[in-house]
Each structure stands twice: as C-alpha cells, then as structure tokens.
Design an enzyme around this catalytic site. Sequence first.
Site, PDB file in Angstrom:
ATOM      1  N   LYS A  62     -44.219  -0.781 -14.809  1.00  0.00           N
ATOM      2  CA  LYS A  62     -44.464  -1.192 -13.416  1.00  0.00           C
ATOM      3  C   LYS A  62     -43.690  -2.438 -12.999  1.00  0.00           C
ATOM      4  CE  LYS A  62     -48.897   1.077 -12.921  1.00  0.00           C
ATOM      5  NZ  LYS A  62     -50.347   0.958 -12.771  1.00  0.00           N
ATOM      6  N   ASP A 108     -51.508   0.354  -5.916  1.00  0.00           N
ATOM      7  CA  ASP A 108     -52.629   0.024  -6.810  1.00  0.00           C
ATOM      8  C   ASP A 108     -53.559  -1.037  -6.230  1.00  0.00           C
ATOM      9  OD1 ASP A 108     -52.077   1.637  -9.016  1.00  0.00           O
ATOM     10  OD2 ASP A 108     -50.788   0.146  -9.979  1.00  0.00           O
ATOM     11  N   ASN A 146     -55.819 -12.413 -21.726  1.00  0.00           N
ATOM     12  CA  ASN A 146     -54.784 -11.485 -22.170  1.00  0.00           C
ATOM     13  C   ASN A 146     -54.393 -11.748 -23.612  1.00  0.00           C
ATOM     14  OD1 ASN A 146     -52.921  -9.347 -21.545  1.00  0.00           O
ATOM     15  ND2 ASN A 146     -51.281 -10.840 -21.685  1.00  0.00           N
TER      16      ASN A 146
HETATM   17  P1  ATR Z   1     -48.668  -2.035 -16.782  1.00  0.00           P
HETATM   18  O1  ATR Z   1     -47.439  -2.551 -16.148  1.00  0.00           O
HETATM   19  O2  ATR Z   1     -48.859  -0.589 -16.538  1.00  0.00           O
HETATM   20  O3  ATR Z   1     -49.907  -2.822 -16.469  1.00  0.00           O
HETATM   21  P2  ATR Z   1     -47.938  -3.477 -19.139  1.00  0.00           P
HETATM   22  O4  ATR Z   1     -47.082  -4.358 -18.299  1.00  0.00           O
HETATM   23  O5  ATR Z   1     -47.392  -2.971 -20.429  1.00  0.00           O
HETATM   24  O6  ATR Z   1     -48.397  -2.172 -18.347  1.00  0.00           O
HETATM   25  O7  ATR Z   1     -49.294  -4.235 -19.385  1.00  0.00           O
HETATM   26  C1  ATR Z   1     -50.252  -3.748 -20.229  1.00  0.00           C
HETATM   27  C2  ATR Z   1     -51.322  -4.831 -20.454  1.00  0.00           C
HETATM   28  O8  ATR Z   1     -52.233  -4.310 -21.420  1.00  0.00           O
HETATM   29  C3  ATR Z   1     -50.811  -6.127 -20.995  1.00  0.00           C
HETATM   30  O9  ATR Z   1     -51.617  -7.166 -20.528  1.00  0.00           O
HETATM   31  C4  ATR Z   1     -50.981  -5.941 -22.509  1.00  0.00           C
HETATM   32  O10 ATR Z   1     -51.125  -7.144 -23.218  1.00  0.00           O
HETATM   33  P3  ATR Z   1     -49.824  -8.014 -23.666  1.00  0.00           P
HETATM   34  O11 ATR Z   1     -49.413  -8.812 -22.459  1.00  0.00           O
HETATM   35  O12 ATR Z   1     -50.306  -8.838 -24.781  1.00  0.00           O
HETATM   36  O13 ATR Z   1     -48.784  -6.993 -24.075  1.00  0.00           O
HETATM   37  C5  ATR Z   1     -52.285  -5.196 -22.522  1.00  0.00           C
HETATM   38  N1  ATR Z   1     -52.480  -4.391 -23.722  1.00  0.00           N
HETATM   39  C6  ATR Z   1     -51.980  -3.159 -23.959  1.00  0.00           C
HETATM   40  N2  ATR Z   1     -52.406  -2.707 -25.149  1.00  0.00           N
HETATM   41  C7  ATR Z   1     -53.194  -3.673 -25.675  1.00  0.00           C
HETATM   42  C8  ATR Z   1     -53.938  -3.806 -26.881  1.00  0.00           C
HETATM   43  N3  ATR Z   1     -53.964  -2.846 -27.804  1.00  0.00           N
HETATM   44  N4  ATR Z   1     -54.651  -4.933 -27.073  1.00  0.00           N
HETATM   45  C9  ATR Z   1     -54.644  -5.917 -26.162  1.00  0.00           C
HETATM   46  N5  ATR Z   1     -53.948  -5.859 -24.984  1.00  0.00           N
HETATM   47  C10 ATR Z   1     -53.241  -4.749 -24.756  1.00  0.00           C
END
Ligand code: ATR
Length: 266
Positions: free
Chosen positions: A68, A104, A149
């Site tokens: 995104k 969104d 986060n």
């Molecule tokens: P999108 O743009 O669709 O929101 P993204 O930019 O990849 O996707 O963001 C995903 C979010 O989910 C992020 O905050 C990510 O944390 P990080 O910033 O540490 O990467 C979080 N996230 C995804 N999988 C996770 C997991 N297994 N545990 C903790 N946080 C997770």
Amino acid sequence: MIDAGTRLYCVFGNPARHSKGPVIHNAAFKDKGVNAVYLAFEVQDAAGAVQSVRTLDIQGASVTIPFKESIMEHLDWIDPAASAIGAVNTIVNKGGVLKGYNTDCQAAVAPLIPFGISGKTVCIVGAGGAARAVAHGIAAQNGDIIITNRTEQKGRALAEAVGARFIPGNKMADIPADVVINTTSIGMTPDVDQISFPPEAIRSEMVVMDVVYTPLKTRLLRTAEQKGCTTIDGLSMFIAQAAAQFELWTGIIPDVDLMRNIVIKN
Ligand code: ATR
C-alpha cells in the site's frame, strides 16, 4: 460471458490467495452487467505489478499487504487524501494514466462512529498502510491515538505523523485503551492462532476491531467476545472499501448487501 471485450481488474498482494476481492467484485460486475473480470495476483514487487497494469491495460486494481505504501512511487497521480494518508489501496487506469486512491480510511472509521470516537483512547496495532489510513480517520474524529508496532521506528514515525503517542509492543498490556484496532495481518488464515493484542489486557468495556476478515472471527475477536467486549469484524470495512473501489472504477454504486452475502456464503 468472457470475450475479447472483457476488461481486467485485479488485486495485488502477498499473500493474496485468501482474498475475497474476486468473489465480491465478480459478483458485482455480473449484477451490474459490466463486462469485466477480477483476479487475485500474488506478486513479489510493486514496480512489476504496476508495469503489468500498463502492459496489459488492466483497468483497475486493489492493493493490499504489503504494497500500500511502496506502490505509490510507481503511479502517475495520487489523490490528495491518499497522499496525506501515505497509502494507496486502489489504482484506477484512466486512459493509461494510473491514479492512486485510498478507500480504507472512511471505510475503517464508519463502523466505529456509532460508539463515539472523540476523546476516546484508541490503540492502533500496526504501522503499515492500513494503519496509516485508520490513524488518519481516527485523528479526523478527534480520537486520542496510541500506536503500537513490532518495528519501533516505523511505529514512532506514524505516531508523529498523526500527533499520537507510541508504545512499544512489549508494553502493550499497559495501554489504557477504550478501543483497540488491529491493522496487521496477525491472526489471518492460515496463522489463526496468533493474536495481535495481549489477551490479559483486553477488558470488557473495550470496543475491539480487527481489519482481518479471514477468518471472520479472529482469535483477537473471539477472545474479546468471551470477555464481553463489543467487537467489529473486518468484513464491514472490507465491503465498504471495496464498494468505493467499484464506484471509482465503473462509476456505478454496487449492491453492498449482495457483496456482503456472497462473502459470508463463500
Ligand atoms: P499494509 O501496507 O497492507 O498495512 P505493511 O505495510 O506490510 O502492510 O504493514 C503491515 C503491518 O503489520 C506492519 O505494522 C507490520 O509490522 P512491522 O512494521 O514491524 O513490519 C505488522 N505485522 C505484520 N506481520 C506481523 C507479525 N507477525 N507480528 C507483528 N507485526 C506484524
């Protein structure tokens, strides 16, 4: 019938195979007599995905985790609201000019408005594109936002951008939240045993919302329900953002009840 005039729409994500986008958009195309088909593409990089839109003249695309934010630099024009949010979840191909929008933000906030957001402490779990949209929507409603986060630097940056506080992931249990919103993919199929907020920190007075909609009842929502919280599943946001996409692509307002029923049936 699929013929030479059929136009292509799609979702780009990774993972994308669980997406209900094809089910709802194809049902809406059929319902409104639009000669188009919508497919799910699990892709590796944003640049390649955008190039495929140009090459194949794909008419529109949904953009989901984790593209995104990274998709934005490859588009020709970004809607000012999406630009302020810093995330795009919708591409519209206007005669070869690729435009980025965010549907969104409003979709996320709409189901929370009946509970009153102004002055409430709203904990947003995550700092990706979905979190940015949710945070901007909550900030516009004067909610008192706390971002938490896994990656601290990213969380702090979002908190700063929306005038919120940041609390590290290991301090989540101390967050005095009235509303908790999971914007990460934690708990999504197939990792349904994962939970994005500590169960012991969930209190009955909380409103708990998850943007994940596969499964409809994530472990977070099941736990919150057991504790007596009000819960909001990801389907309402998903349908609302998809309906807004459909309108941007076709100029036609889709039947949202049809969209919702088809997701529940599939
Ligand atoms: P999108 O743009 O669709 O929101 P993204 O930019 O990849 O996707 O963001 C995903 C979010 O989910 C992020 O905050 C990510 O944390 P990080 O910033 O540490 O990467 C979080 N996230 C995804 N999988 C996770 C997991 N297994 N545990 C903790 N946080 C997770």
